[in-house]
Enzyme design. Structure first.
Site, PDB file in Angstrom:
ATOM      1  N   TYR A  59       0.864  -1.187   0.000  1.00 33.35           N
ATOM      2  CA  TYR A  59       0.000   0.000   0.000  1.00 33.35           C
ATOM      3  C   TYR A  59       0.900   1.237   0.000  1.00 33.35           C
ATOM      4  O   TYR A  59       1.420   1.637   1.029  1.00 33.35           O
ATOM      5  CB  TYR A  59      -0.916   0.045   1.225  1.00 33.35           C
ATOM      6  CG  TYR A  59      -1.829  -1.150   1.418  1.00 33.35           C
ATOM      7  CD1 TYR A  59      -2.073  -2.058   0.381  1.00 33.35           C
ATOM      8  CD2 TYR A  59      -2.445  -1.380   2.642  1.00 33.35           C
ATOM      9  CE1 TYR A  59      -2.902  -3.149   0.577  1.00 33.35           C
ATOM     10  CE2 TYR A  59      -3.281  -2.465   2.839  1.00 33.35           C
ATOM     11  CZ  TYR A  59      -3.502  -3.353   1.805  1.00 33.35           C
ATOM     12  OH  TYR A  59      -4.323  -4.439   2.006  1.00 33.35           O
ATOM     13  N   PRO A 207     -15.241  -7.167   1.599  1.00 34.16           N
ATOM     14  CA  PRO A 207     -16.519  -7.638   2.156  1.00 34.16           C
ATOM     15  C   PRO A 207     -17.732  -6.947   1.541  1.00 34.16           C
ATOM     16  O   PRO A 207     -18.822  -7.509   1.514  1.00 34.16           O
ATOM     17  CB  PRO A 207     -16.397  -7.311   3.653  1.00 34.16           C
ATOM     18  CG  PRO A 207     -15.375  -6.226   3.741  1.00 34.16           C
ATOM     19  CD  PRO A 207     -14.416  -6.483   2.623  1.00 34.16           C
ATOM     20  N   LEU A 208     -17.536  -5.731   1.016  1.00 27.08           N
ATOM     21  CA  LEU A 208     -18.675  -5.026   0.407  1.00 27.08           C
ATOM     22  C   LEU A 208     -18.629  -5.073  -1.124  1.00 27.08           C
ATOM     23  O   LEU A 208     -19.332  -4.331  -1.801  1.00 27.08           O
ATOM     24  CB  LEU A 208     -18.744  -3.576   0.909  1.00 27.08           C
ATOM     25  CG  LEU A 208     -19.028  -3.444   2.416  1.00 27.08           C
ATOM     26  CD1 LEU A 208     -19.017  -1.987   2.856  1.00 27.08           C
ATOM     27  CD2 LEU A 208     -20.359  -4.095   2.795  1.00 27.08           C
ATOM     28  N   ALA A 209     -17.786  -5.981  -1.658  1.00 27.49           N
ATOM     29  CA  ALA A 209     -17.743  -6.208  -3.115  1.00 27.49           C
ATOM     30  C   ALA A 209     -17.607  -4.902  -3.905  1.00 27.49           C
ATOM     31  O   ALA A 209     -18.446  -4.577  -4.740  1.00 27.49           O
ATOM     32  CB  ALA A 209     -18.987  -6.988  -3.564  1.00 27.49           C
ATOM     33  N   LEU A 213     -22.249  -4.055  -2.297  1.00 30.62           N
ATOM     34  CA  LEU A 213     -23.065  -4.449  -1.149  1.00 30.62           C
ATOM     35  C   LEU A 213     -23.286  -3.300  -0.167  1.00 30.62           C
ATOM     36  O   LEU A 213     -23.797  -3.494   0.923  1.00 30.62           O
ATOM     37  CB  LEU A 213     -22.412  -5.639  -0.428  1.00 30.62           C
ATOM     38  CG  LEU A 213     -22.504  -6.970  -1.196  1.00 30.62           C
ATOM     39  CD1 LEU A 213     -21.510  -7.981  -0.650  1.00 30.62           C
ATOM     40  CD2 LEU A 213     -23.922  -7.528  -1.115  1.00 30.62           C
ATOM     41  N   GLY A 215     -25.185  -0.708  -0.879  1.00 28.42           N
ATOM     42  CA  GLY A 215     -26.555  -0.216  -1.035  1.00 28.42           C
ATOM     43  C   GLY A 215     -26.663   1.197  -1.568  1.00 28.42           C
ATOM     44  O   GLY A 215     -27.703   1.832  -1.458  1.00 28.42           O
TER      45      GLY A 215
END
Length: 311
Positions: A59, A207-209, A213, A215
């Site tokens: 990073y 985890p939230l693609a 995910l 929303g």
């Protein structure tokens, strides 16, 4: 303040919501990052009870570790922070190759210690497998470093199930970080059960693609980054994916929560998952991620969410 959880069989105790820091100094990942904002993200996390920071050599490269080191130095109380970092990337003639050789991993840990301005790393991962090093030898090198007190826990990332079994011959692997989310559930067939059986803590990344995910997208949302070429974000697949997210929204709204918080809470109900490391580019996103801890899912809701994404 969230009750701390133990990461697998390690001696590390953390808030179940950590902080992924690839947007802290990760200039090679995100354009136009402000380093002072990145440091504020880390400060905000620490001030709000997040004590688990996930970074990596690549990073920046190197810059994320340096900025985190600066924040921890100014704050003091090193023992209150659990730092995870990763190594395996090596630059050869301007190109990146992966190296898991014991000598390179030991050098990587020394470099990370300097950049983080600390004399120990709580959790060190082999970031990616290389093609040549026997995985038990690579993990064995980390065991030596652990015995010397330079690292406190041994992790691997992006290992296949075969590489996991080889690397864990002596039972030294304590944490696996791998891609897993409601749209990408391959880990459920092998890596998650293996982790659960062997007391290995599984930490999902993406985890939230890539926000899918979270929303926040509609079928009219357009992308000008890597998502523009990602099949999950194209045509009918994108629309179908959004329909699934809308079904989660119904559950979220009934709880007065956001979709992202319900999704993250769902992962924490899964076997072998103790902690999550959602990223943040701004301090307010850090505080938002913590709202996940207010979401309690019933067994029925856990099953319902799982079914939505199996269709």
């Amino acid at each position: 303040m969230a009750e701390k959880v133990r990461i697998g069989k390690t001696e590390l105790y953390v808030n179940p919501i950590g902080l992924g820091t690839n947007a802290v100094g990760g200039h090679n990942i995100y354009p136009n990052l402000n380093e002072e904002t990145g440091k504020d993200v880390v400060r905000t996390a620490l001030e709000n009870g997040i004590n688990f920071l996930d970074t990596a050599f690549i990073y920046g490269p190197e810059r994320s570790e340096e900025l985190i080191g600066e924040v921890i130095k100014e704050r003091g109380r090193r023992d209150e922070v659990v730092i995870a970092t990763k190594g395996a990337h090596k630059f050869v003639d301007g190109k990146i190759v992966f190296d898991n050789s014991p000598a390179f991993l030991k050098d990587s840990v020394e470099g990370s210690l300097k950049r983080l301005q600390t004399d120990y790393i709580d959790l060190f991962y082999i970031h990616f497998p290389d093609e040549n090093t026997p995985k038990d030898e690579a993990v064995g090198a980390l065991k030596e470093l652990k015995d010397q007190g330079k690292i406190r826990a041994i992790g691997v990332s992006n290992f296949s199930i075969e590489q996991m079994k080889e690397g864990n011959k002596d039972g030294y692997i304590e944490v696996l970080q791998s891609e897993y989310n409601l749209f990408k559930r391959e880990a459920e067939s092998d890596l998650l059960p293996y982790s659960a059986e062997n007391g290995i803590s599984f930490i999902p990344y993406f985890p939230l693609a890539a926000g899918l995910l979270g929303g926040r997208y509609t079928k009219d949302t357009t992308f000008n980054d890597g998502r523009a070429k990602n099949p999950m974000f194209q045509g009918e697949t994108f629309e179908r994916n959004l329909e699934k997210v809308e079904l989660v929204r119904e559950i979220a709204e009934a709880k007065g929560a956001e979709v992202a918080h319900v999704v993250l809470a769902w992962y924490l109900t899964q076997n072998a998952i103790d902690v999550l490391i959602p990223g943040a580019k701004r301090p307010e996103q850090v505080q938002n991620n913590l709202k996940t801890l207010n979401v309690n899912l019933t067994d029925e809701e856990v099953v319902k969410i799982s079914r939505i994404f199996q269709a």
